[in-house]
Write an enzyme that holds these catalytic residues in place. Structure first.
Site, PDB file in Angstrom:
ATOM      1  N   CYS A 100      45.189 -47.542  42.405  1.00 59.32           N
ATOM      2  CA  CYS A 100      44.988 -47.859  43.824  1.00 59.32           C
ATOM      3  C   CYS A 100      44.107 -46.826  44.550  1.00 59.32           C
ATOM      4  O   CYS A 100      42.899 -46.805  44.331  1.00 59.32           O
ATOM      5  CB  CYS A 100      46.337 -48.044  44.497  1.00 59.32           C
ATOM      6  SG  CYS A 100      46.238 -49.042  45.994  1.00 59.32           S
ATOM      7  N   HIS A 217      50.521 -50.946  40.955  1.00 55.23           N
ATOM      8  CA  HIS A 217      51.661 -50.044  40.996  1.00 55.23           C
ATOM      9  C   HIS A 217      52.756 -50.775  40.224  1.00 55.23           C
ATOM     10  O   HIS A 217      52.505 -51.765  39.571  1.00 55.23           O
ATOM     11  CB  HIS A 217      52.133 -49.853  42.447  1.00 55.23           C
ATOM     12  CG  HIS A 217      51.149 -49.156  43.332  1.00 55.23           C
ATOM     13  ND1 HIS A 217      50.942 -47.808  43.310  1.00 55.23           N
ATOM     14  CD2 HIS A 217      50.334 -49.643  44.303  1.00 55.23           C
ATOM     15  CE1 HIS A 217      50.052 -47.475  44.234  1.00 55.23           C
ATOM     16  NE2 HIS A 217      49.654 -48.574  44.845  1.00 55.23           N
TER      17      HIS A 217
HETATM   18  N1  GLN Z   1      44.876 -46.466  51.214  1.00 58.61           N
HETATM   19  C1  GLN Z   1      44.443 -47.414  50.277  1.00 58.61           C
HETATM   20  C2  GLN Z   1      44.467 -48.847  50.747  1.00 58.61           C
HETATM   21  O1  GLN Z   1      45.350 -49.263  51.488  1.00 58.61           O
HETATM   22  C3  GLN Z   1      45.241 -47.227  49.003  1.00 58.61           C
HETATM   23  C4  GLN Z   1      46.661 -47.718  49.028  1.00 58.61           C
HETATM   24  C5  GLN Z   1      47.459 -47.344  47.825  1.00 58.61           C
HETATM   25  O2  GLN Z   1      47.082 -46.460  47.053  1.00 58.61           O
HETATM   26  N2  GLN Z   1      48.604 -47.997  47.632  1.00 58.61           N
HETATM   27  O3  GLN Z   1      43.587 -49.582  50.377  1.00 58.61           O
END
Ligand code: GLN
Length: 282
Positions: A100, A217
């Site tokens: 992510c 995740h």
């Molecule tokens: N901040 C990033 C987004 O919302 C990554 C989110 C995350 O790593 N879960 O796109």
């Protein structure tokens, strides 16, 4: 089955305090346990903010989890001075898994909802943009099918992951950013259920050499033990059979490192159950 107990691996965990959401830490536990159960001597090296470049260079595999934009902004400052070495390691086929926010870092930039740009490492040909505060977040369970480009040719056929008869990965995604891939990078997978890279083109993640970026995740590795083993195998082959990085050697059917088999029946049953609950038969 082969004994793996002459091997040693050092796994670098990038920014464990700042970059770890939705159970990403479980990926480290999964890698560590799956090595230990096979007698592989594994060391987890925590690479916290301000870590030493020499520690980074000592790693045989890298892992970085996801985070919110605030943490990404902090980490991007530290990453700037590590960019060159990280690039060299990725180019040198050091296996890595980037989830992510970490995946977004591998690209050119991440544009936040308010338009602020967080500079990326510019190692992979991709960029990420959050379309704005009113845009919906891409949240939910996700099922993807790995693309052929990550399967390695073997004796004219295809080498499947050792513990699974399928190429499906399951996980959980939660991101505002939409990632778009350029010509020089391949998608990791095709979305079966969920949003993936951007919610429109059905691509999920990216693969470049032995580095994998993904929105999954979950955490991804305990839910997909076949993928965890793929990373371990890549790291061992890179370290102990460097010639195996040459795809011609693989095509010629040269010997590769065989991992001692583990009983993954429970994990794979759970994997199948979740996929089926989402309407995907495997
Ligand atoms: N901040 C990033 C987004 O919302 C990554 C989110 C995350 O790593 N879960 O796109």
């Amino acid at each position: 089955m082969k004994n793996n107990d002459n091997y040693k691996l050092t796994i670098g965990w990038l920014y464990p305090e700042l970059m770890s959401t939705y159970g990403d830490r479980g990926n480290i536990i999964s890698l560590q346990k799956r090595c230990e159960w096979r007698g592989i001597d594994v060391k987890i090296l925590r690479l916290d903010f301000g870590f030493r470049i020499s520690d980074l260079k000592a790693c045989d595999m890298l892992f970085m989890g996801g985070a919110q934009d605030t943490q990404q902004t902090i980490v991007s400052k530290d990453l700037k001075e590590k960019k060159q070495v990280l690039r060299e390691m990725i180019e040198d086929n050091i296996p890595g898994l980037y989830i992510c926010g970490a995946y977004q870092f591998l690209g050119k930039y991440y544009k936040e909802a308010d338009g602020t740009i967080i500079e990326g490492l510019d190692i992979l040909d991709l960029y990420t943009e959050n379309p704005g505060e009113n845009a919906k977040r891409l949240i939910g369970n996700i099922v993807i099918e790995l693309n052929n480009n990550i399967l390695r040719a073997k004796q004219g056929g295809v080498e499947k992951f050792s513990t699974s008869s399928n190429n499906t990965l399951i996980g959980f995604e939660n991101h505002g950013g939409r990632t778009y891939l350029g010509k020089n990078v391949k998608a990791l997978a095709t979305v079966k259920v969920g949003f993936g890279n951007n919610g429109t083109d059905k691509t999920e993640g990216a693969v470049y050499k032995n580095s994998f970026g993904t929105y999954l995740h979950g955490p991804i590795l305990p839910k997909n033990p076949h993928f965890a083993d793929h990373l371990i195998k890549l790291a061992l082959e890179k370290k102990y059979l460097p010639a195996m990085q040459d795809s011609k050697a693989l095509q010629a059917g040269k010997k590769t490192i065989q991992l001692k088999e583990l009983d993954d029946s429970l994990e794979l049953q759970a994997h199948k159950h979740i996929a089926q609950g989402l309407g995907v038969t495997i």
